[in-house]
Design an enzyme around this catalytic site. Sequence first.
Site, short mmCIF file in Angstrom:
data_model
loop_
_atom_site.label_atom_id
_atom_site.label_comp_id
_atom_site.label_asym_id
_atom_site.label_seq_id
_atom_site.Cartn_x
_atom_site.Cartn_y
_atom_site.Cartn_z
N LYS A 13 12.93 0.06 -1.53
CA LYS A 13 12.70 -0.40 -2.92
C LYS A 13 12.20 0.73 -3.80
CE LYS A 13 9.68 -3.66 -1.86
NZ LYS A 13 9.51 -3.49 -0.39
N ARG A 88 4.71 -11.03 -4.51
CA ARG A 88 4.74 -11.14 -3.05
C ARG A 88 4.28 -12.51 -2.57
NH1 ARG A 88 4.04 -5.23 -2.04
NH2 ARG A 88 4.02 -4.75 0.15
N ARG A 127 8.56 7.78 8.53
CA ARG A 127 7.72 8.02 7.35
C ARG A 127 6.27 8.28 7.76
NH1 ARG A 127 7.86 3.62 2.55
NH2 ARG A 127 6.36 2.50 3.82
N ARG A 133 1.08 7.95 5.88
CA ARG A 133 0.49 6.87 5.08
C ARG A 133 -0.27 5.92 6.00
NH1 ARG A 133 4.15 3.08 1.13
NH2 ARG A 133 3.00 1.23 1.75
N ARG A 144 2.15 -6.08 8.03
CA ARG A 144 2.86 -6.08 6.72
C ARG A 144 4.17 -6.86 6.81
NH1 ARG A 144 3.35 0.07 5.63
NH2 ARG A 144 4.34 -0.54 3.67
P1 AMP Z 1 3.58 -1.42 -0.82
O1 AMP Z 1 3.49 0.02 -1.18
O2 AMP Z 1 4.31 -2.25 -1.86
O3 AMP Z 1 4.12 -1.66 0.56
O4 AMP Z 1 2.09 -1.99 -0.82
C1 AMP Z 1 1.09 -1.45 0.02
C2 AMP Z 1 -0.03 -2.45 0.19
O5 AMP Z 1 -0.62 -2.76 -1.08
C3 AMP Z 1 0.38 -3.81 0.74
O6 AMP Z 1 0.48 -3.83 2.15
C4 AMP Z 1 -0.75 -4.70 0.24
O7 AMP Z 1 -1.95 -4.48 0.97
C5 AMP Z 1 -0.97 -4.14 -1.16
N1 AMP Z 1 -0.08 -4.78 -2.15
C6 AMP Z 1 0.88 -4.18 -2.90
N2 AMP Z 1 1.48 -5.05 -3.72
C7 AMP Z 1 0.90 -6.26 -3.48
C8 AMP Z 1 1.10 -7.58 -3.98
N3 AMP Z 1 2.04 -7.84 -4.92
N4 AMP Z 1 0.31 -8.58 -3.53
C9 AMP Z 1 -0.64 -8.34 -2.60
N5 AMP Z 1 -0.87 -7.13 -2.05
C10 AMP Z 1 -0.11 -6.09 -2.48
#
Ligand code: AMP
Length: 190
Positions: A13, A88, A127, A133, A144
Amino acid sequence: MNLILFGPPAAGKGTQAKRLVNQRGMVQLSTGDMLRAARSSGSVLGQRVAGIMDRGELVSDEIVIALIEEALPAAEAAGGAIFDGFPRTVAQAETLDDMLTARGSRIDLVLRLRVDDDALLARVAKRFAEEGRSDDNPESFKVRLAAYNAQTTPLLPHYLAQGKLVEVDGMGAIDEVAREIDEALDGVKV
Ligand code: AMP
């Protein structure tokens, strides 16, 4: 034009969002990037979410909705928003609909990037090795993925019912995925 890039973690994404920013002048709204920035800045918010993120769990709806609410007007005023990693949960999706309706706006398209679990695990392992990360470690990634399956996939019927959902094969090369995305975007009447 407002677009949701939908899909599991490590589906591509962010990569596709950045390309659309460069090529179409849209604005990427990644709640994950916003939360990581809050952590790097050492803010109270960043400290509050650090442990939750590292475990791979979702932070509260309230926090991410506030981040989107703040960033949305500028994104729409530019070329439109690309929602990446948001919404989400069903509550986030419903709040986003309300927020956009109140602005006389809407989601135009939801692109679901489909990538099978084995490919996701391989991508994230790579990654993790390259970027380190903290939530890409195998245990957190499992959490996740489980959060995606339990809390995020229930949004699909919501967008299907609205006639906005388009499926994209996310298994191919970046350019192939990009081509499919462009076709879907060019087919949208705004
Ligand atoms: P991402 O980079 O989108 O995979 O997000 C990394 C982490 O940020 C996720 O595993 C959640 O802990 C938090 N996070 C990001 N976006 C959201 C969301 N829309 N709702 C809840 N937690 C989020």
